[in-house]
Enzyme design. Structure first.
Site, PDB file in Angstrom:
ATOM      1  N   ASN A  11       0.923  -0.995  -0.489  1.00 27.38           N
ATOM      2  CA  ASN A  11       0.230   0.082  -0.066  1.00 27.38           C
ATOM      3  C   ASN A  11       0.975   1.388   0.209  1.00 27.38           C
ATOM      4  O   ASN A  11       1.585   1.823   1.014  1.00 27.38           O
ATOM      5  CB  ASN A  11      -0.680   0.239   1.672  1.00 27.38           C
ATOM      6  CG  ASN A  11      -1.649   1.073   1.381  1.00 27.38           C
ATOM      7  OD1 ASN A  11      -1.656   1.808   1.034  1.00 27.38           O
ATOM      8  ND2 ASN A  11      -2.268   1.325   2.810  1.00 27.38           N
ATOM      9  N   TRP A  12       1.163   2.071  -1.045  1.00 27.01           N
ATOM     10  CA  TRP A  12       2.026   2.833  -1.243  1.00 27.01           C
ATOM     11  C   TRP A  12       1.311   4.286  -0.927  1.00 27.01           C
ATOM     12  O   TRP A  12       2.230   5.596  -0.842  1.00 27.01           O
ATOM     13  CB  TRP A  12       1.988   3.473  -2.459  1.00 27.01           C
ATOM     14  CG  TRP A  12       2.652   1.957  -3.361  1.00 27.01           C
ATOM     15  CD1 TRP A  12       3.537   0.931  -2.444  1.00 27.01           C
ATOM     16  CD2 TRP A  12       3.423   1.691  -5.002  1.00 27.01           C
ATOM     17  NE1 TRP A  12       4.006  -0.049  -3.513  1.00 27.01           N
ATOM     18  CE2 TRP A  12       4.349   0.892  -4.822  1.00 27.01           C
ATOM     19  CE3 TRP A  12       3.249   2.847  -5.914  1.00 27.01           C
ATOM     20  CZ2 TRP A  12       4.787   0.188  -5.720  1.00 27.01           C
ATOM     21  CZ3 TRP A  12       3.860   2.399  -7.327  1.00 27.01           C
ATOM     22  CH2 TRP A  12       4.666   1.131  -7.222  1.00 27.01           C
ATOM     23  N   LYS A  13       0.029   4.198  -0.323  1.00 28.09           N
ATOM     24  CA  LYS A  13      -0.510   5.212   0.256  1.00 28.09           C
ATOM     25  C   LYS A  13      -0.506   6.606  -0.357  1.00 28.09           C
ATOM     26  O   LYS A  13       0.032   6.720  -1.282  1.00 28.09           O
ATOM     27  CB  LYS A  13      -0.318   5.898   2.079  1.00 28.09           C
ATOM     28  CG  LYS A  13      -0.810   4.266   2.389  1.00 28.09           C
ATOM     29  CD  LYS A  13       0.056   4.426   3.955  1.00 28.09           C
ATOM     30  CE  LYS A  13      -0.262   3.350   4.837  1.00 28.09           C
ATOM     31  NZ  LYS A  13      -0.303   3.233   6.333  1.00 28.09           N
ATOM     32  N   HIS A  97      -9.771   1.096   4.614  1.00 31.02           N
ATOM     33  CA  HIS A  97      -8.060   1.062   5.988  1.00 31.02           C
ATOM     34  C   HIS A  97      -8.507   2.429   7.304  1.00 31.02           C
ATOM     35  O   HIS A  97      -9.192   3.320   6.807  1.00 31.02           O
ATOM     36  CB  HIS A  97      -7.071   1.675   4.885  1.00 31.02           C
ATOM     37  CG  HIS A  97      -5.761   1.802   5.391  1.00 31.02           C
ATOM     38  ND1 HIS A  97      -5.353   2.950   6.296  1.00 31.02           N
ATOM     39  CD2 HIS A  97      -4.327   1.180   4.957  1.00 31.02           C
ATOM     40  CE1 HIS A  97      -3.838   2.409   6.543  1.00 31.02           C
ATOM     41  NE2 HIS A  97      -3.525   1.302   5.634  1.00 31.02           N
ATOM     42  N   GLU A  99      -6.648   4.757   8.325  1.00 29.21           N
ATOM     43  CA  GLU A  99      -6.678   5.825   7.919  1.00 29.21           C
ATOM     44  C   GLU A  99      -7.581   6.665   7.661  1.00 29.21           C
ATOM     45  O   GLU A  99      -7.814   7.517   7.375  1.00 29.21           O
ATOM     46  CB  GLU A  99      -5.036   5.835   7.113  1.00 29.21           C
ATOM     47  CG  GLU A  99      -3.693   6.096   7.907  1.00 29.21           C
ATOM     48  CD  GLU A  99      -3.144   5.775   7.223  1.00 29.21           C
ATOM     49  OE1 GLU A  99      -2.423   5.144   5.659  1.00 29.21           O
ATOM     50  OE2 GLU A  99      -1.999   4.846   7.649  1.00 29.21           O
ATOM     51  N   GLU A 169      -5.340  -5.174  10.529  1.00 23.61           N
ATOM     52  CA  GLU A 169      -4.485  -4.207  10.471  1.00 23.61           C
ATOM     53  C   GLU A 169      -4.972  -3.268  11.935  1.00 23.61           C
ATOM     54  O   GLU A 169      -5.858  -2.797  12.249  1.00 23.61           O
ATOM     55  CB  GLU A 169      -4.756  -2.919   9.382  1.00 23.61           C
ATOM     56  CG  GLU A 169      -4.310  -3.632   8.556  1.00 23.61           C
ATOM     57  CD  GLU A 169      -3.947  -2.582   7.599  1.00 23.61           C
ATOM     58  OE1 GLU A 169      -2.867  -3.317   7.169  1.00 23.61           O
ATOM     59  OE2 GLU A 169      -4.457  -1.859   6.686  1.00 23.61           O
ATOM     60  N   GLY A 175       2.288   1.956  11.151  1.00 21.93           N
ATOM     61  CA  GLY A 175       3.123   3.197  10.690  1.00 21.93           C
ATOM     62  C   GLY A 175       3.909   3.165  12.296  1.00 21.93           C
ATOM     63  O   GLY A 175       4.735   3.848  12.164  1.00 21.93           O
ATOM     64  N   SER A 215       3.441  -2.554  10.153  1.00 22.68           N
ATOM     65  CA  SER A 215       4.637  -3.127  10.115  1.00 22.68           C
ATOM     66  C   SER A 215       4.855  -3.860  10.506  1.00 22.68           C
ATOM     67  O   SER A 215       6.844  -4.576  10.612  1.00 22.68           O
ATOM     68  CB  SER A 215       4.895  -2.435  12.123  1.00 22.68           C
ATOM     69  OG  SER A 215       4.270  -0.811  12.766  1.00 22.68           O
ATOM     70  N   GLY A 236       2.441  -0.872   4.296  1.00 17.80           N
ATOM     71  CA  GLY A 236       3.499   0.207   4.018  1.00 17.80           C
ATOM     72  C   GLY A 236       4.464   0.993   4.094  1.00 17.80           C
ATOM     73  O   GLY A 236       5.352   0.577   2.429  1.00 17.80           O
ATOM     74  N   GLY A 237       5.169   0.896   4.694  1.00 19.73           N
ATOM     75  CA  GLY A 237       6.324   1.729   4.884  1.00 19.73           C
ATOM     76  C   GLY A 237       7.368   0.927   4.043  1.00 19.73           C
ATOM     77  O   GLY A 237       8.240   0.874   3.782  1.00 19.73           O
TER      78      GLY A 237
HETATM   79  P1  PGA Z   1       2.905   0.212   7.559  1.00 25.54           P
HETATM   80  O1  PGA Z   1       1.210   0.610   6.846  1.00 25.54           O
HETATM   81  O2  PGA Z   1       3.266  -0.844   7.060  1.00 25.54           O
HETATM   82  O3  PGA Z   1       3.592   1.276   7.346  1.00 25.54           O
HETATM   83  O4  PGA Z   1       2.725  -0.306   9.418  1.00 25.54           O
HETATM   84  C1  PGA Z   1       0.263  -0.611   7.041  1.00 25.54           C
HETATM   85  C2  PGA Z   1      -0.922  -0.125   6.322  1.00 25.54           C
HETATM   86  O5  PGA Z   1      -1.088   1.254   6.454  1.00 25.54           O
HETATM   87  O6  PGA Z   1      -1.287  -1.295   5.367  1.00 25.54           O
END
Ligand code: PGA
Length: 253
Positions: A11-13, A97, A99, A169, A175, A215, A236-237
């Site tokens: 997930n490149w956000k 998600h 966020e 999640e 994150g 993470s 994500g990251g």
């Molecule tokens: P993260 O994000 O790997 O940076 O914790 C995961 C996500 O939000 O899907």
């Protein structure tokens, strides 16, 4: 052996210009070689989906959107619809998600509308659910998961199961560098699978993939993937760098 094909999704956000996204896509296209026994998905920002689709032409790496609206077209300034995403070559759409829930007011109801719209347009759904730290500390984790699952899957039937992926999640792990332990994740995943079995039946529950997200990185992916009910990762990251995501996709069994 599990009947569920592992799914590793990046997930490149809200990262990357078109040129940066294409460069990463090209790195993944040449760097990932394990496709026979795992599925790989990337979710670029809307602005880069078309260019990434071209860059990935001929590769088994699949595309996902990070969100979508539930109407097909109309006066909805700023929104993007499922048919538009199909047109770009997307296979999946992420909904719910944390966020989006935290910063953009998403509710179980709006998440469900998005999921249904994706399915109606022949797009598969990655439905995200997860508890906050406060909810975990209050012992409410499983209640929260049950409620989010119920709300998110409202109106969906067994016929949608093969187009459905769940992502557990925990919000406190996203994150933050604080990954859930493999045991914490497994407990939640097993609970969710039990819940799916009650809702559908055992066969269907055993066919639905449940990803872990929060993470995930090269250092912890192997132990997470060793858990019986963890069928993949939403990253994500650590998906923003080619070498790191390639190592995650290449998790050791
Ligand atoms: P993260 O994000 O790997 O940076 O914790 C995961 C996500 O939000 O899907």
């Amino acid at each position: 052996m599990s009947v569920r094909m592992p799914l590793m999704a990046g997930n490149w956000k809200m990262h990357f210009t078109v040129a940066e996204a294409v460069a990463l896509a090209e790195e993944l296209k040449t760097g990932i070689s394990r496709f026979d026994d795992r599925e790989v998905v990337v979710a670029p920002p809307f602005t880069a989906i078309a260019a990434v689709a071209s860059a990935l032409a001929g590769s088994p790496i699949r595309l996902s959107a990070q969100n979508c609206y539930w109407e097909n077209q109309g006066a909805f300034t700023g929104e993007v619809s499922p048919p538009m995403l199909r047109d770009l070559g997307c296979h999946y759409g992420i909904v719910g998600h944390s966020e989006r829930r935290q910063f953009f007011g998403e509710t179980n109801e709006s998440v469900n509308r998005r999921a249904r719209a994706l399915l109606a347009n022949n797009l598969a759904v990655i439905l995200c659910i997860g508890e906050t730290l406060e909810e975990r500390e209050a012992g409410k984790t499983l209640d929260v998961l049950a409620e989010q699952l119920k709300g998110g899957l409202e109106g969906l039937g067994e016929e949608h199961a093969d187009q459905l992926v769940l992502a557990y999640e925990p919000v406190w792990a996203i994150g933050t560098g604080h990954t859930a332990t493999p045991e914490q994740a497994q407990e939640a995943h097993a609970f969710l699978r039990g819940n799916l079995a009650e809702r559908f039946n055992n066969t269907v529950a055993n066919s639905i993939r449940i990803l872990y997200g929060g993470s995930v990185k090269p250092e912890n992916v192997d132990e997470l993937m060793a858990q019986p009910d963890i069928d993949g990762a939403l990253v994500g990251g650590a998906s923003l760098k080619g070498a790191s995501f390639i190592r995650i996709v290449d998790f050791e069994e």
